[in-house]
Design an enzyme around this catalytic site. Structure first.
Site, short mmCIF file in Angstrom:
data_model
loop_
_atom_site.label_atom_id
_atom_site.label_comp_id
_atom_site.label_asym_id
_atom_site.label_seq_id
_atom_site.Cartn_x
_atom_site.Cartn_y
_atom_site.Cartn_z
CG HIS A 101 -2.30 -1.57 1.04
ND1 HIS A 101 -2.37 -1.78 2.77
CD2 HIS A 101 -3.08 -1.43 0.43
CE1 HIS A 101 -3.25 -2.69 1.70
NE2 HIS A 101 -3.40 -2.30 0.50
NE ARG A 112 -3.94 4.18 2.80
CZ ARG A 112 -5.10 4.49 3.23
NH1 ARG A 112 -5.98 5.39 1.82
NH2 ARG A 112 -6.14 3.77 3.00
CD GLU A 113 -0.60 0.98 4.46
OE1 GLU A 113 0.52 -0.32 4.38
OE2 GLU A 113 -1.48 0.90 4.74
NE ARG A 141 -6.54 0.60 0.77
CZ ARG A 141 -6.00 -0.25 1.96
NH1 ARG A 141 -5.61 -0.08 3.27
NH2 ARG A 141 -6.45 -2.07 1.86
CG ASN A 193 -3.33 -6.86 1.46
OD1 ASN A 193 -2.89 -8.37 1.02
ND2 ASN A 193 -3.11 -6.93 3.17
NE ARG A 194 -9.88 -5.60 1.42
CZ ARG A 194 -8.59 -5.06 2.64
NH1 ARG A 194 -7.06 -5.32 2.88
NH2 ARG A 194 -8.87 -3.97 3.29
CG HIS A 238 0.01 -3.64 5.44
ND1 HIS A 238 -0.16 -3.67 4.17
CD2 HIS A 238 0.65 -5.02 4.92
CE1 HIS A 238 -0.84 -4.74 3.55
NE2 HIS A 238 0.03 -5.41 4.09
CB SER A 239 2.87 1.69 8.49
OG SER A 239 1.72 3.25 7.88
CE1 TYR A 240 -3.41 5.49 9.62
CE2 TYR A 240 -4.04 4.60 12.08
CZ TYR A 240 -4.37 6.06 10.96
OH TYR A 240 -5.74 6.45 10.90
CE1 TYR A 274 -9.57 -3.29 8.78
CE2 TYR A 274 -8.91 -5.00 7.03
CZ TYR A 274 -7.88 -3.21 7.59
OH TYR A 274 -8.24 -2.61 7.03
CD GLU A 315 -1.79 -2.62 9.13
OE1 GLU A 315 -1.22 -1.08 9.28
OE2 GLU A 315 -2.73 -2.92 8.51
#
Lengths: 422, 177
Positions: free
Chosen positions: A182, A184-185, A240, A257-258, A309-311, A361, A383
């Site tokens: 992703h 933006r991480e 992202r 990541n989906r 990943h973050s965050y 989730y 994360e």
């Protein structure tokens, strides 16, 4: 000419800094108190609001110095007060604006310098080209154990580069680490390049990493989604997804990541191309994902799959696409807790451990669900910092501490993988 | 579970001063999410055990700094891409954080988790009274959907009064972003 460019940069920076309040003529003093009396006098000074004093260290005890920023038109009054009462002080900063302007200059300059020298600053965020240049530099400086491989190309045809850390052998059991899926991480790509340097430079010095690399290989993909990463630099810092075009939609990109073949199409992913968790038209539709899958399948001997990943400060194992426990739940949970404990030992940063579904989730099509169901038992998703204060915009001064503590967590897992062949 | 009403949560939490990590205060709260009508914000009742630290001095310094500006304050991207916040912008960021808490509360359900991601733009609005007014355009990050949601909020503040969000509205997102 390059002189013209510098004049332009300086005047642009000066112009930008003049839009806000300036600190021209502001001085920062360090005041040394020797007794409670003097501390009280400083607290009196502190209470005089019209002076506009900004205490960087407040007066509280004679044991500590007092640092204070004083606006230009209060400087003489404050110094007169201190001298009258015989309170010792020194000037930390003569003119704060000069310091601030220089800092801006330095930052612009150091990016320029990095290209010509080989001093890569791990404590700052870099654009893609800089990271790619550093991959080459590491592969060259540590050529005995580091090599760079291209495993594919992104949608916009950028190379996907993996660093291979190996002391030889033939197709040894291997550990996979990826970052920046992703875009933006940013702390993940930044941590990954630090970790690359750490692995390379610690081999032969640190007993743990040395014994690990004597038996296993490590493959590190520092920028899994380069198109997205470039986009976060040029256009939208909060991007992202990938940058693939979606047929029949104005919206761009798929959540990589989906997009993995694990419960694909199930709950926890969107079918709307405009969504930030859009799963894509089919599993592995994204070339970035397919390239990793193909590489891992062709290699055939991966034992661990670790993704950054973050965050949120979480350490998770499968599953995300369903809320039932994986068969290896007990072992993965215990190992996760051990890794979180290692992370915490350095700076006190706490990570919550659990399965994706229970911790964050339900999310289908995730990478560690795929790797686990493929047979790679030690599959974990991290994360990293923080828990929301800065979120994706983690200050650069936290990059190295984050990388250092994350490294301890990764090492704990890798040591267990080394010692528990399967 | 409360039949025909909704879901009630009892919480015990510790509040930590952002500016002084050693300064903490215990808090208990009850949050009621209403069944059915998703437009109703959750009810919140809370008790703080003890007192919150006095911030008068810092408030007054900030208030005076803004009051003494020659032109209305304007700024963007706080923090910037690298997470930097110029020191003089820190109170502006903290003010947005408090105000966004209200916006987040008003828009929360059991299936959302919002954080303030960034201040895209802030401009001070001139007023004839003693209040400070700021027009913020912020980005909220919603964790479950992973969406970044632009939001506008108008914030009113004075050292002796609490923060007020007088107006707020969700902004449309462009397909090209």
């Amino acid at each position: 000419t390059s002189n013209m460019k510098w004049i332009l940069i300086f005047s642009a920076l000066f112009g930008a800094s003049l839009c806000l309040e300036t600190f021209v003529g502001h001085q920062v003093l360090r005041i040394k108190t020797t007794n409670e009396e003097e501390v009280k006098k400083l607290q009196l000074l502190e209470s005089l609001e019209h002076l506009g004093l900004d205490f960087w260290i407040n007066p509280s005890t004679p044991a500590l110095p007092v640092d204070v920023r004083i606006p230009a038109n209060s400087v003489q009054a404050v110094k007169a007060f201190l001298e009258f009462h015989g309170i010792e002080y020194s000037i930390l900063i003569e003119d704060l604006q000069v310091v601030l302007d220089k800092e801006k200059q330095d930052m612009a300059y150091s990016q320029q310098r990095e290209r010509s020298s080989n001093s890569f600053n791990y404590g700052t965020y870099h654009p893609l080209d800089s990271i790619y240049a550093e991959l080459d530099h590491l592969a060259s400086e540590y050529s005995n154990i580091v090599s760079k491989l291209q495993i594919g190309e992104s949608f916009e045809k950028r190379p996907l580069y993996v660093l291979k850390f190996s002391t030889g052998g033939s197709n040894r059991p291997a550990i996979w680490i990826d970052a920046g899926i992703h875009s933006r991480e940013w702390v993940t790509q930044a941590s990954a390049i630090w970790i690359a340097k750490k692995i390379a430079s610690d081999y032969g010095k640190d007993p743990s990493i040395t014994s690990l690399l004597n038996k296993m290989d490590i493959f590190l993909l520092t920028v899994t989604n380069p198109d997205g990463y470039v986009f976060t630099h040029t256009t939208n810092r909060m991007w992202r997804k990938t940058r693939s075009k979606n047929q029949g939609s104005l919206c761009v990109g798929v959540d990589p990541n989906r997009n993995w073949d694990a419960g694909f199409g199930g709950p926890g992913a969107s079918s709307n191309p405009c969504s930030d968790s859009y799963r894509g038209r089919s599993a592995q539709s994204e070339v970035e994902v397919k390239s990793v899958v193909d590489f891992i399948k062709n290699h055939g001997n991966f034992r661990a799959f670790l993704t950054l990943h973050s965050y949120s400060q979480l350490l998770m194992y499968p599953y995300g696409y369903k809320c039932t426990e994986p068969a290896d739940h007990a072992e993965l949970d215990a190992l996760g807790r051990a890794a979180a404990s290692s992370i915490q030992s350095l700076y006190g940063t706490t990570f919550t451990v659990g399965s994706i579904c229970n911790t964050i989730y339900q999310a289908s099509g995730g990478s560690i669900d795929w790797s686990y169901d493929y047979g790679i038992k030690y599959s974990f998703a991290f994360e990293l910092r923080d828990t929301g204060r800065y979120g994706f915009l983690l200050p650069a001064n936290q990059i190295i501490p984050t990388a250092e503590e994350t490294w301890l967590g990764l090492k704990t897992i890798m040591e267990h993988v080394r010692d528990n062949p399967y | 579970d409360i039949d025909d009403v909704g879901h009630k949560y009892h919480l015990e939490l510790v509040l930590e001063d952002v500016l002084d990590k050693d300064s903490t205060v215990n808090c208990t709260a009850e949050v009621l999410y209403h069944l059915g009508n998703k437009n109703l914000p959750p009810d919140v009742q809370f008790t703080i055990e003890g007192e919150l630290k006095n911030a008068d001095e810092a408030d007054n310094i900030f208030y005076n700094q803004i009051k003494s500006l020659e032109k209305e304050l304007v700024a963007e991207n706080i923090p910037d891409s690298h997470g930097n916040v110029p020191p003089e912008m820190e109170p502006i960021r903290l003010l947005a954080w408090v105000a966004s808490g209200y916006v987040i509360w008003q828009n929360s359900t059991e299936n959302t988790k919002f954080q303030l991601a960034q201040i895209k733009h802030v401009k001070q609005v001139k007023r004839s009274d003693e209040y400070l007014e700021f027009d913020y355009r912020i980005l909220l990050h919603e964790m479950v959907s992973q969406e970044i949601i632009p939001w506008q909020m108008t914030v009113l503040w004075h050292p002796q009064h609490s923060v007020q969000v007088t107006q707020d509205s969700r902004q449309p997102k462009h397909a090209s972003e």
